[in-house]
Design a protein around this motif. Structure first.
Motif, mmCIF file in Angstrom:
data_model
loop_
_atom_site.group_PDB
_atom_site.id
_atom_site.type_symbol
_atom_site.label_atom_id
_atom_site.label_comp_id
_atom_site.label_asym_id
_atom_site.label_seq_id
_atom_site.Cartn_x
_atom_site.Cartn_y
_atom_site.Cartn_z
ATOM 1 N N TRP A 1 -33.639 -42.013 3.372
ATOM 2 C CA TRP A 1 -33.150 -40.769 3.941
ATOM 3 C C TRP A 1 -34.288 -39.969 4.571
ATOM 4 N N ASN B 1 -36.047 -40.602 8.322
ATOM 5 C CA ASN B 1 -35.411 -40.176 9.561
ATOM 6 C C ASN B 1 -35.386 -41.309 10.584
ATOM 7 N N ASN B 2 -34.998 -42.471 10.113
ATOM 8 C CA ASN B 2 -34.915 -43.642 10.970
ATOM 9 C C ASN B 2 -33.574 -44.315 10.665
ATOM 10 N N LYS B 3 -32.861 -44.706 11.712
ATOM 11 C CA LYS B 3 -31.502 -45.211 11.471
ATOM 12 C C LYS B 3 -31.511 -46.550 10.745
ATOM 13 N N LEU C 1 -32.135 -45.878 7.124
ATOM 14 C CA LEU C 1 -30.962 -45.322 6.462
ATOM 15 C C LEU C 1 -29.929 -46.415 6.202
ATOM 16 N N PHE D 1 -28.577 -47.609 2.552
ATOM 17 C CA PHE D 1 -27.160 -47.623 2.149
ATOM 18 C C PHE D 1 -26.773 -48.967 1.557
ATOM 19 N N GLY E 1 -29.936 -39.342 19.226
ATOM 20 C CA GLY E 1 -29.134 -38.546 18.308
ATOM 21 C C GLY E 1 -29.796 -38.346 16.950
ATOM 22 N N ASP E 2 -29.034 -37.730 16.083
ATOM 23 C CA ASP E 2 -29.529 -37.346 14.772
ATOM 24 C C ASP E 2 -29.337 -38.496 13.786
ATOM 25 N N THR E 3 -30.276 -38.662 12.859
ATOM 26 C CA THR E 3 -30.125 -39.701 11.842
ATOM 27 C C THR E 3 -29.322 -39.205 10.653
ATOM 28 N N TRP E 4 -29.520 -37.934 10.330
ATOM 29 C CA TRP E 4 -28.882 -37.399 9.119
ATOM 30 C C TRP E 4 -27.455 -36.970 9.429
ATOM 31 N N VAL E 5 -26.581 -37.958 9.501
ATOM 32 C CA VAL E 5 -25.183 -37.709 9.867
ATOM 33 C C VAL E 5 -24.286 -38.115 8.706
ATOM 34 N N PHE F 1 -21.907 -40.515 6.734
ATOM 35 C CA PHE F 1 -21.945 -41.969 6.718
ATOM 36 C C PHE F 1 -20.610 -42.552 6.297
#
Lengths: 417, 120
Positions: free
Chosen positions: A155, A158-160, A163, A167, B52-56, B58
């Motif tokens: 988290w 800040n990298n997709k 993340l 998950f 875009g934003d990462t903290w979305v 999920f």
């Protein structure tokens, strides 16, 4: 107060009274002995880690018909030291968008959570960090801290990709904790204690591996998943999510994740050896406690090498297969296993063949009980494997029927043109 | 006193366990070079600039797994005291334990039938 023996070997076991005898404040002496114990217990996994990394690479190399590291020291045994030095001199890059405090906290949690597991591992009859009355529960509680580190790392980066990796990993770790804990319930049930030393003592007559093979195998598989080893290494699926939750880490912070992972795999082997393979139990371990280290080490190495070869051999599973295997196979099996073991222990009680008192440490006295439990376990294994095989066969026949249908349709379609 | 000593050990362990990973990281910070620049610090996504934003929000699937896990884990912890005392208990405790485990299995069957265990 009787005069204590405070020469070298004895002083290790009663440091606090010896220090107090030397004129130190009793509380301070106690604190110093605890502190020294903590450092010793924590230093043990750190020392093994240096060798582990080489062993891991050597075994993987052998399986893949390579030689592996062989330049630094004899047989490449000192390879970890230049590796650590290299990591030390790497630039530490913090991504611009990261949540800096949590980002820096994650590698520390990753490593510390594994070191903490060693507090309750009994090495010999005398040497154990802390023989808590709820040792098994402590293991579960501390092992789940590992889940936190991954969420935090994924988290805060800040990298997709990080993340996504986090998950997936969380879903995997949470799921496999269920069979892990249910498998741990079986030895607790048989031994009637949660203390780690008590669990080892209860195996004097017979190892729990033979009394509860289903639980042992389940524990091994779940541990393999908890530590992110193949075939469950989706945490570090390079080809799919680059590296998963730790992608944004570099230098020694990344090193801490890796070191924590390796150490967790080894620690899981130690725990397996303690709970199912009798820990320090072996001929002469009572007279010469230091032998306990040797026995525990030997059993651990067997389990660990088995895990390594497994890791180097089998391919990775898909995430949906991974989750189905857990929730639709391991968890129901674990629940059934608890019920069957409860039933078998009732049968043992009813037949009156449970060894009493001193007989509990005798192999012969343990045999009837072991036979009953082993037969029950084998029955569970047989039933489950037959069921799964039949279900798999039906599924395959159904799939083939669908395929045949589409083929006929295609042919008819082609003929119509 | 002995029992307290065990917990004191755990307490001290928790207090200093973080030193072991912290020390090398701190040392690396002193030794390693540090030349940050905006390109180097940008989010690493194989050369493509992040969109875009990462903290979305999920996927809800993860939440469902979390819920099922919570049910199981909490209930399993309740089983441990039962397991410790199991060999000294009478038939009633045995039956009560069975009932409890059946409720646990029931929750699993419910989640299964509701397709909560399908990975979508």
């Amino acid at each position: 107060m009787p005069e204590l023996e405070c020469a070298f070997p004895q002083v290790v076991n009663n440091l606090a009274p010896c220090l107090a005898q030397g004129g130190l404040n009793a509380d301070l002496a106690n604190f110093i002995s605890i502190l020294l114990g903590v450092v010793l217990v924590a230093a043990l996994p750190l020392a093994t880690l240096l060798i582990l990394l080489v062993v891991e690479r050597k075994v993987a190399a052998r399986v893949q018909d390579r030689i592996g590291p062989n330049r630094v020291g004899p047989y490449g045994l000192l390879q970890s030291i230049p590796d650590a030095l290299k990591m030390m001199t790497k630039e530490d890059i913090t991504p611009a968008g990261a949540d800096v405090f949590i980002y820096n906290l994650a590698p520390i949690i990753a490593f510390a959570s594994v070191v903490l597991l060693w507090a309750v591992i009994p090495f010999t009859p005398l040497h154990i960090g802390a023989d808590l009355s709820i040792g098994a529960l402590y293991l579960i509680a501390v092992a789940s801290i590992g889940t936190v580190k991954i969420m935090v790392a994924g988290w805060s980066s800040n990298n997709k990709y990080a993340l996504l990796g986090a998950f997936r990993t969380i879903a995997q770790l949470l799921s496999y904790e269920v069979p892990l804990v249910l498998a741990l319930l079986i030895p607790v049930m048989i031994a009637g204690t949660m203390s780690m030393q008590g669990l080892v003592e209860a195996q004097r007559g017979m190892w729990f591996f033979f009394m509860a093979p289903v639980a042992a195998i389940m524990f091994f598989i779940a541990n393999q998943a908890e530590t992110g080893r193949a075939p469950f290494d989706l945490l570090e699926a390079e080809s799919e999510i680059i590296a998963g939750y730790n992608i944004e880490y570099s230098g020694f912070k990344w090193g801490m994740f890796m070191a924590g992972e390796f150490m967790h795999a080894f620690t899981a082997s130690v725990i397996f050896a303690v709970i199912f393979l009798g820990g320090w139990i072996g001929p002469g371990a009572d007279q010469l406690p230091i032998l306990g280290f040797v026995y525990l080490g030997a059993k651990t190495v067997v389990v660990y090498i088995f895990g390594l070869v497994l890791r180097a051999t089998v391919p990775r599973v898909r995430i949906d297969q991974l989750m189905s295997f857990n929730w639709k196979f391991l968890v129901p099996l674990a629940i059934i296993n608890v019920l069957v073991t409860a039933l078998l222990l009732q049968v043992v009680n009813w037949l009156g063949i449970a060894p009493q008192g001193d007989a509990a440490s005798d192999l012969i006295a343990n045999l009837p009980q072991t036979v009953v439990l082993l037969l029950g376990n084998l029955a569970v294994m047989g039933t489950v494997s037959t069921l799964v095989r039949n279900m798999g066969r039906q599924q395959r026949l159904a799939d083939e029927a669908v395929e045949a249908d589409t083929e006929v349709e295609e042919l008819a379609h082609a003929a119509a043109h | 006193m002995a029992v307290l000593n065990e917990w004191a050990f755990i307490g001290v362990f928790f207090a200093i366990a973080w030193v072991f990973p912290f020390a090398p990281i701190l040392l690396a910070r002193l030794v390693a070079p540090r030349k940050p620049n905006p390109i180097k610090q940008s989010t690493y996504e194989c050369g493509v600039e992040t969109v875009g934003d990462t903290w979305v929000q999920f996927k809800v699937q993860y939440y469902i797994y979390g819920l099922i896990f919570l049910v199981f884990d909490v209930e399993m912890i309740f089983l441990f005291p039962w397991a410790v005392a199991y060999r000294e208990l009478d038939f009633f405790a045995f039956a009560a334990g069975f009932l409890f485990i059946f409720l646990l299995a029931d929750a699993l069957i419910y989640a299964w039938r509701k397709d909560a265990l399908e990975w979508v």
